[in-house]
Design a protein around this motif. Structure first.
Motif, short mmCIF file in Angstrom:
data_model
loop_
_atom_site.label_atom_id
_atom_site.label_comp_id
_atom_site.label_asym_id
_atom_site.label_seq_id
_atom_site.Cartn_x
_atom_site.Cartn_y
_atom_site.Cartn_z
N GLU A 1 0.81 -1.22 0.00
CA GLU A 1 0.00 0.00 0.00
C GLU A 1 0.84 1.27 0.00
N SER A 2 2.15 1.14 0.24
CA SER A 2 3.02 2.31 0.13
C SER A 2 3.26 2.70 -1.32
N VAL A 3 3.05 1.73 -2.23
CA VAL A 3 3.22 1.99 -3.65
C VAL A 3 1.88 2.29 -4.31
N LEU A 4 0.87 1.48 -3.98
CA LEU A 4 -0.47 1.66 -4.53
C LEU A 4 -1.45 1.95 -3.41
N SER A 5 -2.04 3.13 -3.43
CA SER A 5 -3.06 3.48 -2.45
C SER A 5 -4.41 2.92 -2.87
#
Length: 536
Positions: A180-184
């Motif tokens: 989730e740090s790359v894709l919200s």
């Protein structure tokens, strides 16, 4: 015949161009001119029907660039009562704006081929031909892309993908790792919106040519198709991200329904309601005495709003206002602000706030959210279990999430059961059939809002009566003080007159009878005193 205006000058308003000379024209040209005449005629009819200015027709000196807009049809019904009718009735734009046609034409005219050729011919160094050869060479060297996806779909996907600063492989890696740090959550939702369908995956997978020649969208679809079950992983990733937002909202909604139901059936708010309903039932039975409607022990909640509708004979108050006065007198309540209590609270303010919050919670929506959580969690567990047997298992955070989500969902399920039980008891408590939450609590909210307004009206009436009584008391006091001042002034005048008369009597001539003047003065003073008191 009126000759046409010179080139570059618009036709006068209302003037239709003269019929063109059809001699020497081919059949397609004749049909084109005939269609143009029909459009001009229709435009004049629309202008006449709507009472707007006729269409303006211009003859620019240069051929202008075409603006491909979606024009409205020449239909009176379509244009009537619209902004376009208002614009058509306004004065020409030239009346308000200094429109430079020559400048406009110089900015937006169409570039002709002759102008390009003339530039080449004026090029004495021969660079024009070299440039032309370079352009041909560039076009030949330009990479040819193969597009398999329909153009509109490809355009929409390309627009969405342009918002990501990641390569397609990085997007896939973030989905597989649930990073989730790359894709919200927003990014996952966008990927879902453009994820290739089964048909699109089959389309790009059957391509046997060079993959490097495929377009951006086709390469994205091919990358998404390279991982089996990626669509399910993406759906599970979204569920993982949404659970932390959806679960608290569902829990808060269930707790609100539970609290509101319990407040109606137990505790201090319930005691207040019972007393109020008792007063209301008494008043209703008293009004219906001697009729069959008096033979009852209660009434439906739908009748609550009717207490406000029943007005007094003099039309100055209602039955609800009267009941509010009774309740206030019994509980010694007052909504009149004082120094010690500048913002007094009403009898049911806290309960009204709870009803307001609960009536906005839709039962069907909460039920569907809980069902969706249950289904998504079950699918998530199955996917994690199946993927653990492959070479691409789910990350450890997915296993931790399953444990955490199960515990929290069990708590939601318990709250849901409690919610239904408490709500059912509340409905039964008031003799109502169990229905939707929002309808039941909305009935209470509307009534308590009317009750609050009646409380305010009663408080204002009481404050007004007190103010009038205070003014009457002040007026009475003022009149009494005025009467006292007049009495004191009259007494002072009498004393002054008596003193003056007595002084005159004692200052009589020598040798005269002194008893006669004194006696006359005494009689005169008594007479004046009687007149003064008589005037009071």
């Amino acid at each position: 015949e009126v000759p046409p205006p010179p080139i570059g000058v618009p036709l006068p308003p209302g003037m239709v161009p003269p019929p063109p000379n059809l001699d020497g024209l081919s059949s397609p040209q004749r049909r084109q001119l005939s269609a143009e005449e029909k459009r001009i005629k229709l435009a004049m009819e629309v202008a006449s029907d709507l009472d707007i200015n006729p269409l303006r027709m211009f003859t620019p000196e240069k051929k202008m660039r075409r603006f491909h807009w979606e024009a409205l049809d020449l239909d009176t019904k379509l244009l009537r009562d619209t902004v376009w009718e208002d614009i058509g009735q306004a004065e020409p734009i030239e009346e308000d704006v200094d429109f430079d046609r020559r400048l406009f034409e110089s900015l937006f005219h169409e570039r002709t081929k002759s102008s390009k050729g003339s530039r080449l011919k004026r090029d004495d160094t021969g660079d024009g031909e070299d440039n032309q050869q370079k352009k041909k060479k560039k076009r030949a060297e330009k990479k040819v892309t193969i597009e398999l996806v329909e153009s509109r779909r490809s355009y929409n996907v390309d627009i969405t993908l342009s918002r990501f600063k990641l390569s397609y492989s990085e997007i896939v890696d973030a989905i597989v790792k649930m990073d989730e740090s790359v894709l919200s959550l927003e990014g996952v939702q966008r990927i879902q919106s453009v994820f290739p369908s089964k048909e699109e995956i089959k389309l790009v997978s059957t391509y046997r040519g060079n993959p490097a020649l495929l377009g951006h969208v086709e390469q994205f679809f091919l990358t998404m198709a390279s991982i089996p079950g990626l669509r399910r992983r993406l759906r599970n990733f979204r569920f993982l991200l949404e659970f932390s937002q959806v679960a608290p909202k569902v829990e808060a909604s269930l707790q609100s329904i539970i609290t509101s139901s319990q407040s109606l059936t137990s505790g201090d708010p319930s005691e207040k309601l019972r007393f109020l309903l008792r007063v209301m039932l008494y008043c209703g039975l008293y009004l219906n005495s001697g009729t069959k409607k008096a033979f009852t022990y209660g009434f439906r909640l739908s009748s609550l709003r009717r207490f406000k509708s029943l007005r007094s004979t003099d039309r100055k108050t209602t039955l609800l206002h009267f009941i509010v006065q009774l309740v206030n007198q019994h509980h010694h309540l007052s909504l009149i602000p004082t120094e010690s209590n500048p913002t007094p609270k009403g009898f049911f303010d806290d309960l009204q706030d709870m009803m307001k919050k609960s009536c906005r919670i839709e039962m069907g929506f909460i039920e569907s959210e809980i069902k969706q959580i249950s289904q998504s969690l079950s699918v998530f567990k199955v996917c994690v279990t199946e993927a653990s047997k492959t070479n691409r298992p789910y990350p450890d955070k997915a296993k931790d999430f399953v444990k955490y989500a199960e515990e929290r969902f069990n708590k939601i399920s318990e709250d849901q059961a409690t919610c239904h039980r408490e709500f059912s008891e509340a409905c039964q408590y008031f003799g109502e059939k169990e229905g939707a939450w929002e309808e039941f609590f909305e009935t209470w909210f509307e009534f308590l809002s009317e009750y609050q307004r009646a409380e305010i009206d009663v408080a204002r009436a009481i404050a007004n009566e007190r103010r009038m009584a205070r003014r009457a008391l002040e007026e009475k006091k003022r009149k009494e003080e005025k009467k006292q001042r007049r009495r004191r002034a009259s007494e002072a005048a009498i004393r002054k007159t008596s003193t003056r008369i007595a002084s005159s009597a004692r200052a009589g001539r020598p040798g005269s009878n002194s008893d006669a003047p004194a006696s006359a003065a005494s009689k005169l003073a008594s007479k004046l005193e009687l007149e003064a008191f008589g005037s009071l």
